[in-house]
Scaffold this motif. Structure first.
Motif, short mmCIF file in Angstrom:
data_model
loop_
_atom_site.label_atom_id
_atom_site.label_comp_id
_atom_site.label_asym_id
_atom_site.label_seq_id
_atom_site.Cartn_x
_atom_site.Cartn_y
_atom_site.Cartn_z
N ALA A 112 -36.69 -8.13 90.91
CA ALA A 112 -37.82 -8.98 90.54
C ALA A 112 -38.20 -9.88 91.72
O ALA A 112 -39.39 -10.14 91.94
CB ALA A 112 -37.47 -9.80 89.31
N ALA A 113 -37.22 -10.36 92.47
CA ALA A 113 -37.49 -11.19 93.64
C ALA A 113 -38.27 -10.40 94.70
O ALA A 113 -39.21 -10.94 95.31
CB ALA A 113 -36.19 -11.73 94.22
N GLU A 114 -37.89 -9.15 94.93
CA GLU A 114 -38.61 -8.32 95.91
C GLU A 114 -40.05 -8.07 95.45
O GLU A 114 -40.98 -8.06 96.26
CB GLU A 114 -37.89 -6.99 96.11
CG GLU A 114 -36.58 -7.11 96.85
CD GLU A 114 -35.74 -5.84 96.83
OE1 GLU A 114 -35.00 -5.63 97.80
OE2 GLU A 114 -35.82 -5.06 95.84
N PHE A 115 -40.23 -7.88 94.15
CA PHE A 115 -41.57 -7.69 93.61
C PHE A 115 -42.42 -8.95 93.83
O PHE A 115 -43.58 -8.86 94.26
CB PHE A 115 -41.50 -7.32 92.13
CG PHE A 115 -42.85 -7.10 91.50
CD1 PHE A 115 -43.53 -5.91 91.73
CD2 PHE A 115 -43.42 -8.06 90.70
CE1 PHE A 115 -44.78 -5.70 91.15
CE2 PHE A 115 -44.67 -7.86 90.13
CZ PHE A 115 -45.35 -6.66 90.35
N LEU A 116 -41.84 -10.12 93.54
CA LEU A 116 -42.56 -11.37 93.77
C LEU A 116 -42.94 -11.52 95.24
O LEU A 116 -44.07 -11.93 95.55
CB LEU A 116 -41.70 -12.57 93.34
CG LEU A 116 -41.75 -12.96 91.88
CD1 LEU A 116 -40.70 -14.03 91.58
CD2 LEU A 116 -43.13 -13.46 91.50
N LEU A 117 -42.01 -11.22 96.13
CA LEU A 117 -42.30 -11.33 97.56
C LEU A 117 -43.44 -10.39 97.95
O LEU A 117 -44.35 -10.78 98.70
CB LEU A 117 -41.06 -11.01 98.40
CG LEU A 117 -41.28 -11.00 99.91
CD1 LEU A 117 -41.74 -12.36 100.41
CD2 LEU A 117 -40.01 -10.56 100.63
N MET A 118 -43.43 -9.17 97.42
CA MET A 118 -44.51 -8.23 97.70
C MET A 118 -45.86 -8.82 97.31
O MET A 118 -46.83 -8.77 98.08
CB MET A 118 -44.25 -6.93 96.95
CG MET A 118 -45.33 -5.88 97.12
SD MET A 118 -45.16 -4.51 95.96
CE MET A 118 -45.75 -5.27 94.45
N LEU A 119 -45.92 -9.42 96.12
CA LEU A 119 -47.17 -10.02 95.66
C LEU A 119 -47.58 -11.21 96.53
O LEU A 119 -48.74 -11.34 96.92
CB LEU A 119 -47.06 -10.46 94.19
CG LEU A 119 -46.92 -9.36 93.16
CD1 LEU A 119 -46.76 -9.96 91.77
CD2 LEU A 119 -48.08 -8.38 93.21
N LEU A 120 -46.62 -12.09 96.82
CA LEU A 120 -46.94 -13.28 97.61
C LEU A 120 -47.42 -12.91 99.01
O LEU A 120 -48.37 -13.52 99.52
CB LEU A 120 -45.73 -14.22 97.69
CG LEU A 120 -45.31 -14.85 96.36
CD1 LEU A 120 -44.05 -15.67 96.53
CD2 LEU A 120 -46.44 -15.70 95.78
N LYS A 121 -46.82 -11.91 99.61
CA LYS A 121 -47.27 -11.46 100.94
C LYS A 121 -48.68 -10.89 100.86
O LYS A 121 -49.50 -11.12 101.75
CB LYS A 121 -46.31 -10.42 101.52
CG LYS A 121 -45.03 -11.03 102.03
CD LYS A 121 -44.20 -9.98 102.71
CE LYS A 121 -43.67 -10.65 103.96
NZ LYS A 121 -43.12 -9.78 104.92
N ARG A 122 -48.94 -10.16 99.80
CA ARG A 122 -50.28 -9.60 99.63
C ARG A 122 -51.32 -10.71 99.54
O ARG A 122 -52.38 -10.63 100.17
CB ARG A 122 -50.32 -8.74 98.36
CG ARG A 122 -51.69 -8.25 98.02
CD ARG A 122 -51.66 -7.42 96.77
NE ARG A 122 -53.00 -7.05 96.39
CZ ARG A 122 -53.32 -6.56 95.23
NH1 ARG A 122 -52.39 -6.38 94.31
NH2 ARG A 122 -54.57 -6.25 94.94
N TYR A 123 -51.04 -11.75 98.77
CA TYR A 123 -52.03 -12.81 98.57
C TYR A 123 -52.03 -13.84 99.70
O TYR A 123 -53.01 -14.55 99.87
CB TYR A 123 -51.86 -13.45 97.19
CG TYR A 123 -52.19 -12.45 96.12
CD1 TYR A 123 -53.48 -11.96 95.99
CD2 TYR A 123 -51.21 -11.95 95.28
CE1 TYR A 123 -53.80 -11.00 95.04
CE2 TYR A 123 -51.51 -11.00 94.32
CZ TYR A 123 -52.81 -10.53 94.20
OH TYR A 123 -53.12 -9.58 93.27
N GLU A 124 -50.96 -13.88 100.46
CA GLU A 124 -50.96 -14.74 101.66
C GLU A 124 -51.99 -14.20 102.65
O GLU A 124 -52.70 -14.97 103.31
CB GLU A 124 -49.57 -14.75 102.30
CG GLU A 124 -49.53 -15.51 103.62
CD GLU A 124 -48.28 -15.23 104.42
OE1 GLU A 124 -47.85 -16.15 105.13
OE2 GLU A 124 -47.75 -14.11 104.35
N ALA A 125 -52.08 -12.89 102.74
CA ALA A 125 -52.98 -12.25 103.70
C ALA A 125 -54.44 -12.32 103.25
O ALA A 125 -55.34 -12.23 104.07
CB ALA A 125 -52.57 -10.80 103.90
N ASN A 126 -54.68 -12.46 101.97
CA ASN A 126 -56.06 -12.48 101.45
C ASN A 126 -56.58 -13.87 101.22
O ASN A 126 -56.09 -14.67 100.58
CB ASN A 126 -56.15 -11.68 100.15
CG ASN A 126 -55.89 -10.22 100.39
OD1 ASN A 126 -56.13 -9.71 101.48
ND2 ASN A 126 -55.35 -9.55 99.39
#
Length: 190
Positions: free
Chosen positions: A176-190
């Motif tokens: 779940a932590a890796e999934f959260l990181l994936m989402l946060l990285k995606r929205y950090e870039a946008n």
């Protein structure tokens, strides 16, 4: 970027544990911690259901700055108040980059910003998705108890599901932590 954490009705130490893990996820995931403003809504009991109180908290903490992009991370009963506050924030002219609902079972989620669901088991995942979900969701596999996914997402194994096409993407299993990181990285870039 501001991350707004909206807890459910449970002991505050569970949310503190989640916040510590979130900070660890951010700093270990190469997201600049000084770039992220993490705010925890302090409402307790039925106040977690109040979109108005969460919105007031945001306006106070963000000094009425609607320009600040926000990511909501909410849990359990807190999903109810958080989705209302996110929609109100947007109606007032604010920008909601994403809404992440962790175990928001039975809560309808419809909005014109990205929505992601994370669930403690497959039943909660599919039955909640009937009430609305976006793309890229997560469910624990094997199932865990409801509070575990909030208390310690780094220990919860599960599946990443793209609900728009009903398949598990190539990197299907992660925490779940890796999934959260994936989402946060995606929205950090946008």
């Amino acid at each position: 970027m501001s991350i707004i954490i909206c807890p459910g009705i449970h002991e505050p130490d569970l949310t503190e544990s989640f916040k510590v893990e979130l900070i660890d996820i951010i700093s270990n995931g190469a997201i600049a911690l000084n770039y992220v403003n993490i705010l925890v809504y302090p409402g307790k009991d039925v106040l977690v259901l109040s979109a108005f109180h969460i919105l007031q908290f945001l306006r106070d903490r963000l000094t009425n700055s609607l320009k600040s992009p926000i990511i909501f991370i909410s849990f359990s009963a807190g999903v109810v108040g958080a989705i209302g506050a996110a929609c109100l924030w947007q109606l007032l002219g604010g920008r909601v980059k994403a809404f992440i609902a962790i175990d928001g079972w039975g809560v309808p989620l419809q909005a014109n910003f990205p929505i992601h669901r994370m669930s403690h088991d497959y039943f909660t995942h599919w039955s909640s998705c009937l009430l609305g979900s976006g793309q890229n969701n997560f469910y624990a596999q094997p199932a865990v108890d409801h509070l575990s996914i909030w208390r310690s997402p780094q220990t919860v194994q599960g599946c990443w599901v793209d609900s728009s096409i009903e398949i598990i993407p190539p990197k299907g299993h992660l925490t779940a932590a890796e999934f959260l990181l994936m989402l946060l990285k995606r929205y950090e870039a946008n």
